[in-house]
Enzyme design. Structure first.
Site, PDB file in Angstrom:
ATOM      1  N   HIS A 136      -7.697  -6.326 -10.558  1.00  0.00           N
ATOM      2  CA  HIS A 136      -6.549  -6.316  -9.639  1.00  0.00           C
ATOM      3  C   HIS A 136      -5.977  -7.737  -9.501  1.00  0.00           C
ATOM      4  O   HIS A 136      -4.758  -7.926  -9.544  1.00  0.00           O
ATOM      5  CB  HIS A 136      -7.038  -5.760  -8.292  1.00  0.00           C
ATOM      6  N   GLU A 137      -6.865  -8.728  -9.368  1.00  0.00           N
ATOM      7  CA  GLU A 137      -6.404 -10.119  -9.187  1.00  0.00           C
ATOM      8  C   GLU A 137      -5.802 -10.677 -10.485  1.00  0.00           C
ATOM      9  O   GLU A 137      -4.797 -11.390 -10.450  1.00  0.00           O
ATOM     10  CB  GLU A 137      -7.547 -11.018  -8.715  1.00  0.00           C
TER      11      GLU A 137
HETATM   12  O1  GNR Z   1      -8.528  -6.777  -0.002  1.00  0.00           O
HETATM   13  C1  GNR Z   1      -8.347  -6.120  -1.039  1.00  0.00           C
HETATM   14  N1  GNR Z   1      -9.062  -4.975  -1.241  1.00  0.00           N
HETATM   15  C2  GNR Z   1      -9.066  -4.292  -2.439  1.00  0.00           C
HETATM   16  C3  GNR Z   1      -9.616  -3.018  -2.452  1.00  0.00           C
HETATM   17  C4  GNR Z   1      -9.677  -2.298  -3.622  1.00  0.00           C
HETATM   18  C5  GNR Z   1      -9.216  -2.849  -4.792  1.00  0.00           C
HETATM   19  C6  GNR Z   1      -8.657  -4.116  -4.809  1.00  0.00           C
HETATM   20  C7  GNR Z   1      -8.592  -4.833  -3.635  1.00  0.00           C
HETATM   21  S1  GNR Z   1      -7.918  -6.424  -3.643  1.00  0.00           S
HETATM   22  C8  GNR Z   1      -7.329  -6.569  -2.005  1.00  0.00           C
HETATM   23  C9  GNR Z   1      -6.829  -7.965  -1.737  1.00  0.00           C
HETATM   24  C10 GNR Z   1      -5.639  -8.257  -2.619  1.00  0.00           C
HETATM   25  O2  GNR Z   1      -4.534  -7.812  -2.446  1.00  0.00           O
HETATM   26  N2  GNR Z   1      -5.846  -9.009  -3.659  1.00  0.00           N
HETATM   27  O3  GNR Z   1      -4.853  -9.273  -4.522  1.00  0.00           O
HETATM   28 NI    NI Z   2      -3.456  -7.622  -4.370  1.00  0.00          NI
END
Ligand code: GNR
Ligand code: NI
Length: 171
Positions: A136-137
């Site tokens: 995701h990041e």
């Molecule tokens: O806090 C976050 N929780 C999350 C939950 C499931 C999959 C990915 C995340 S990342 C997110 C924080 C965020 O927006 N990071 O970019």
């Molecule tokens: Ni995010």
């Protein structure tokens, strides 16, 4: 350490591709600390530089459970060098898309090459929530959001809602 304001959808910054960090100097370490403080304050389990308006390839994560000891991790110039064929599904959220959640399927295990806060190269094999969070990041560093994996109709509804909200908040 400073808590920075979060960049929220539909800010076009979120679509920018972040640039590599050339050297891990005091400014980069300060940026990592500010990102961690901002992430813990939110609270979230991960944060990419662009979410505080810095288009550099750096992310922070801490997937330690509540009550467990903190486990802040800093990934500079992260690269996925291996992904499993096995997939896993998590309900994802994003600090830049507050209060919207959707299930996303991604590789269950990834190996991520990166520079740590020690300035050295590291290889981390991640599974579970950490694997999802790192993907995701890293997506953020490439201008990709988790809503890009949901249906076009749902994505457009989310963008429309946040666009309206941003307009009503503008002075
Ligand atoms: O806090 C976050 N929780 C999350 C939950 C499931 C999959 C990915 C995340 S990342 C997110 C924080 C965020 O927006 N990071 O970019
Ligand atoms: Ni995010």
């Amino acid at each position: 350490m400073t808590i920075k304001p979060l960049i929220i959808l539909p800010d076009p910054l979120l679509r920018q591709v972040s640039k590599p960090i050339e050297q891990v100097d005091a400014d980069v370490l300060k940026l990592a600390d500010d990102m961690l403080e901002t992430m813990y304050d939110a609270p979230g389990i991960g944060l990419a530089g662009i979410q505080i308006g810095v288009a550099r390839r750096i992310l922070v994560v801490d997937v330690a459970r509540e009550g467990d000891e903190k486990n802040p991790q800093v990934f500079i110039n992260p690269e996925i060098v291996k992904s499993s064929d096995e997939r896993s599904v998590y309900e994802e959220g994003c600090l830049s898309i507050p209060e919207y959640y959707a299930e996303v399927e991604r590789p269950a295990i990834v190996t991520v090459k990166h520079i740590g806060r020690d300035g050295k190269e590291h290889l981390v094999e991640a599974d579970g929530l950490l694997a999802t969070c790192l993907q995701h990041e890293i997506d953020h560093l490439n201008g990709v959001l988790f809503i890009d994996y949901i249906s076009r109709l749902k994505r457009e509804m989310v963008i429309k809602k946040f666009t309206k909200a941003a307009k009503s908040k503008a002075i």
